[in-house]
Scaffold this motif. Structure first.
Motif, PDB file in Angstrom:
ATOM      1  N   GLN A 103       0.855  -1.195   0.000  1.00 38.75           N
ATOM      2  CA  GLN A 103       0.000   0.000   0.000  1.00 38.75           C
ATOM      3  C   GLN A 103       0.886   1.240   0.000  1.00 38.75           C
ATOM      4  N   CYS A 104       0.907   1.929  -1.128  1.00 45.75           N
ATOM      5  CA  CYS A 104       1.647   3.192  -1.212  1.00 45.75           C
ATOM      6  C   CYS A 104       0.756   4.285  -0.621  1.00 45.75           C
ATOM      7  N   ASN A 105       1.353   5.191   0.124  1.00 46.29           N
ATOM      8  CA  ASN A 105       0.551   6.227   0.784  1.00 46.29           C
ATOM      9  C   ASN A 105      -0.015   7.263  -0.185  1.00 46.29           C
ATOM     10  N   TYR A 106       0.337   7.188  -1.445  1.00 50.03           N
ATOM     11  CA  TYR A 106      -0.232   8.122  -2.425  1.00 50.03           C
ATOM     12  C   TYR A 106      -1.295   7.451  -3.287  1.00 50.03           C
ATOM     13  N   CYS A 107      -1.574   6.181  -3.010  1.00 49.26           N
ATOM     14  CA  CYS A 107      -2.450   5.440  -3.926  1.00 49.26           C
ATOM     15  C   CYS A 107      -3.816   5.201  -3.313  1.00 49.26           C
ATOM     16  N   ASN A 108      -4.819   5.520  -4.081  1.00 50.66           N
ATOM     17  CA  ASN A 108      -6.183   5.196  -3.712  1.00 50.66           C
ATOM     18  C   ASN A 108      -6.687   4.272  -4.797  1.00 50.66           C
ATOM     19  N   ARG A 109      -6.808   2.986  -4.463  1.00 49.75           N
ATOM     20  CA  ARG A 109      -7.117   2.045  -5.538  1.00 49.75           C
ATOM     21  C   ARG A 109      -8.597   1.933  -5.871  1.00 49.75           C
ATOM     22  N   GLU A 144      -8.370  11.105  -0.576  1.00 53.53           N
ATOM     23  CA  GLU A 144      -8.526   9.956   0.322  1.00 53.53           C
ATOM     24  C   GLU A 144      -7.270   9.098   0.417  1.00 53.53           C
ATOM     25  N   THR A 145      -6.113   9.762   0.481  1.00 56.44           N
ATOM     26  CA  THR A 145      -4.863   9.039   0.714  1.00 56.44           C
ATOM     27  C   THR A 145      -4.136   9.721   1.868  1.00 56.44           C
ATOM     28  N   GLU A 180      -2.737  13.034   0.823  1.00 57.30           N
ATOM     29  CA  GLU A 180      -3.613  13.923   0.024  1.00 57.30           C
ATOM     30  C   GLU A 180      -3.301  15.407   0.215  1.00 57.30           C
ATOM     31  N   THR A 228      -3.804  12.645  -4.837  1.00 57.14           N
ATOM     32  CA  THR A 228      -5.042  11.882  -4.994  1.00 57.14           C
ATOM     33  C   THR A 228      -5.850  11.958  -3.697  1.00 57.14           C
TER      34      THR A 228
END
Ligand code: SF4
Ligand code: SF4
Length: 285
Positions: free
Chosen positions: A33-39, A226-227, A230, A224
Motif C-alpha cells: 500500500q503506497c501512501n499516495y495510492c487510492n485504488r 482519500e490518501t 492527500e 489523490t
C-alpha cells in the motif's frame, strides 16, 4: 527471435509518434500500500489516477487484443501495468503474457511492477521474451520507504514500517540485478514526493545505475483524494526538472512519460480510441 526493440514507443523517442502500446488490465490486486495510492482509482506505477479500468481475464484480454489490433495495427507493445500490481496477480499476468506471445510472436512485451514479487518470475519472463520491465523504486533507504509505504504483504505475511520498506527494497534490488543478468531492458520509475523523498531521488538513481538499470523515469507525485498524502502538494515543475537533471548524470531519462492508465492504448499522449474502448467494454462482458 530478436524483438524489434526500436519499435517500443516508451523507450524509443523516435518511434513514439509511429507505434502504439496497449495495456491489458488483468491485474486487480496489489501486495503493497503506497501512501499516495487510492485504488478506488488506478495504479500510479504507470497510470493516471482517477480513471477506473475494466478488468479482463487472460482469455478476454487476448480476445480484446485481437480486436484492438484490427482497429489499430500500429500497436507494437503489449504491457501489463495494473490496475494493481502484475505480480500480486501472477497467474493472470503470466497466463496473459503466454497467450499473447503464442499468438503474436513478434509483439514486444512489457510489464510495470512495484517489484516485490517479481523475482520468482524473471526466468519465465525472459523465456517469453518480455523485453522491457519497469520497477517503481521510490526509496533505497528503509527509513524513507517507511514514510511512503503503509504496509507490504509478502509470502502471506504482513509487514509495516521499516520492515515493510526493507523487504520491498531487498526484493526490488534483487529483481533488478536478475533482470539485467537475463538481458531484459529495465526502467526504474521513481515518484517525486515533496518533503518525503525529493532529496533522495538521486540516491535511487545512483543505486539503480549501479545495478545496471537502462533508463530512469522521475514521475511527479500526483495528489489523490482519500490518501495519507492527500495534503502534500504536487512537486513544482522546477523541482522535477532539477531532479531530472541531477539523476540524468547517472542514467538516461525518460521525459515523455504520460502516466498511462492500466487500459492505455494507442500512441502515447493521445486519448484512448473510442472504438477500442468499446471493444474493451465488450470483452469485459
Ligand atoms: Fe497502488 Fe501501484 Fe502502489 Fe499498489 S504499487 S499501492 S497499485 S501505486
Ligand atoms: Fe510498458 Fe509503461 Fe510503456 Fe506501458 S507505459 S508499454 S508498461 S513502458
Amino acid at each position: 527471435m530478436k524483438m524489434p526493440i526500436e519499435k517500443h514507443p516508451c523507450f524509443n523517442d523516435a518511434s513514439r509518434h509511429t507505434f502504439g502500446r496497449l495495456h491489458l488490465p488483468v491485474a486487480p490486486k496489489c501486495n503493497i500500500q503506497c501512501n499516495y495510492c487510492n485504488r478506488k482509482f488506478d495504479c500510479m506505477n504507470e497510470n493516471r489516477p482517477g480513471v477506473t479500468s475494466k478488468l479482463l481475464s487472460p482469455n478476454q484480454a487476448l480476445h480484446y487484443l485481437h480486436k484492438a489490433i484490427e482497429l489499430s495495427p500500429n500497436i507494437s507493445v503489449v504491457g501489463i501495468a495494473g490496475p494493481g500490481d502484475p505480480f500480486a496477480n501472477p497467474d493472470e499476468t503470466m497466463e496473459t503474457l503466454r497467450l499473447v506471445r503464442a499468438n503474436y510472436p513478434e509483439m514486444l512485451l512489457c510489464v510495470a511492477t512495484n517489484g516485490l514479487n517479481l523475482l520468482p518470475y524473471i526466468e519465465e519472463l525472459a523465456e517469453l521474451q518480455v523485453s522491457h520491465v519497469t520497477i517503481t523504486i521510490n526509496a533505497v533507504d528503509p527509513e524513507i520507504g517507511a514514510e511512503i509505504y503503509a504496509w507490504v504483504r509478502h509470502r502471506k505475511k504482513m509487514y509495516r514500517d521499516t520492515n515493510a520498506a526493507a523487504i520491498l527494497l531487498e526484493n526490488q534490488l534483487e529483481a533488478l540485478r536478475k533482470l539485467k543478468e537475463k538481458g531484459v531492458t529495465a526502467k526504474v520509475n521513481c515518484i517525486i514526493i515533496p518533503g518525503v523523498n525529493d532529496q533522495h531521488v538521486v540516491e535511487v538513481a545512483k543505486t539503480a545505475a549501479g545495478l545496471g538499470a537502462d533508463i530512469f523515469n522521475c514521475l511527479p507525485y500526483y495528489s489523490t483524494a482519500e490518501t495519507v498524502f492527500e495534503n502534500i502538494p504536487e512537486p513544482h515543475p522546477e523541482m522535477v526538472r532539477a531532479i531530472q537533471q541531477e539523476t540524468g548524470k547517472y542514467l538516461p531519462q525518460m521525459q515523455h512519460c504520460a502516466r498511462c492508465r492500466a487500459d492505455a492504448v494507442g500512441i502515447i499522449g493521445q486519448e484512448n480510441d473510442d472504438a477500442i474502448m468499446q471493444e474493451l467494454k465488450r470483452a469485459a462482458g
